[in-house]
Write a protein that holds these residues in place. Structure first.
Motif, PDB file in Angstrom:
ATOM      1  N   SER A 261      -5.034   5.186  -0.043  1.00  0.00           N
ATOM      2  CA  SER A 261      -4.699   3.825  -0.465  1.00  0.00           C
ATOM      3  C   SER A 261      -4.339   2.955   0.728  1.00  0.00           C
ATOM      4  O   SER A 261      -4.638   1.765   0.755  1.00  0.00           O
ATOM      5  N   LYS A 262      -3.724   3.548   1.735  1.00  0.00           N
ATOM      6  CA  LYS A 262      -3.403   2.803   2.954  1.00  0.00           C
ATOM      7  C   LYS A 262      -4.678   2.503   3.750  1.00  0.00           C
ATOM      8  O   LYS A 262      -4.868   1.414   4.268  1.00  0.00           O
TER       9      LYS A 262
ATOM     10  N   ASP B 143      -6.545  -0.184   1.939  1.00  0.00           N
ATOM     11  CA  ASP B 143      -5.695  -1.335   1.638  1.00  0.00           C
ATOM     12  C   ASP B 143      -5.600  -1.601   0.129  1.00  0.00           C
ATOM     13  O   ASP B 143      -5.722  -2.727  -0.330  1.00  0.00           O
ATOM     14  N   VAL B 144      -5.372  -0.538  -0.644  1.00  0.00           N
ATOM     15  CA  VAL B 144      -5.173  -0.661  -2.091  1.00  0.00           C
ATOM     16  C   VAL B 144      -3.684  -0.813  -2.336  1.00  0.00           C
ATOM     17  O   VAL B 144      -2.901   0.086  -2.070  1.00  0.00           O
ATOM     18  N   GLN B 145      -3.304  -1.985  -2.820  1.00  0.00           N
ATOM     19  CA  GLN B 145      -1.888  -2.284  -2.988  1.00  0.00           C
ATOM     20  C   GLN B 145      -1.472  -2.046  -4.444  1.00  0.00           C
ATOM     21  O   GLN B 145      -1.393  -2.968  -5.238  1.00  0.00           O
ATOM     22  N   HIS B 146      -1.201  -0.780  -4.769  1.00  0.00           N
ATOM     23  CA  HIS B 146      -0.858  -0.441  -6.141  1.00  0.00           C
ATOM     24  C   HIS B 146       0.643  -0.280  -6.379  1.00  0.00           C
ATOM     25  O   HIS B 146       1.071  -0.062  -7.500  1.00  0.00           O
TER      26      HIS B 146
ATOM     27  N   THR C 112       0.845  -1.193   0.000  1.00  0.00           N
ATOM     28  CA  THR C 112       0.000   0.000   0.000  1.00  0.00           C
ATOM     29  C   THR C 112       0.878   1.239   0.000  1.00  0.00           C
ATOM     30  O   THR C 112       2.056   1.183   0.355  1.00  0.00           O
TER      31      THR C 112
END
Length: 67
Positions: free
Chosen positions: A27-28, A31-34, A22
């Motif tokens: 995003s953190k 929990d968006v793991q880009h 993340t």
């Protein structure tokens, strides 16, 4: 050009793995793991180096790790 091996222990036994992480902010929170990386690690001592997957050529990753 000869391979030098791990900078910590000199071993030439390494592996690689793809990981996602993340970022910061929203995003953190969601929990968006880009952020994608390739991790090259020494199988002997565990020393690891992270390479940005978008800017790294997969065929040259071990060359970068071994110097």
């Amino acid at each position: 050009m000869s391979e030098k091996g791990c900078i910590k222990c000199g071993s030439k036994d390494a592996s690689k793995k793809e990981v996602a992480m993340t970022g910061t902010g929203l995003s953190k929170m969601f929990d968006v793991q880009h952020n994608q990386f390739i991790v090259v690690y020494c199988n002997n001592c565990g020393y690891s180096e992270f390479y940005n997957k978008k800017s790294s050529s997969a065929s040259n990753i071990f060359d970068l790790f071994f110097g």
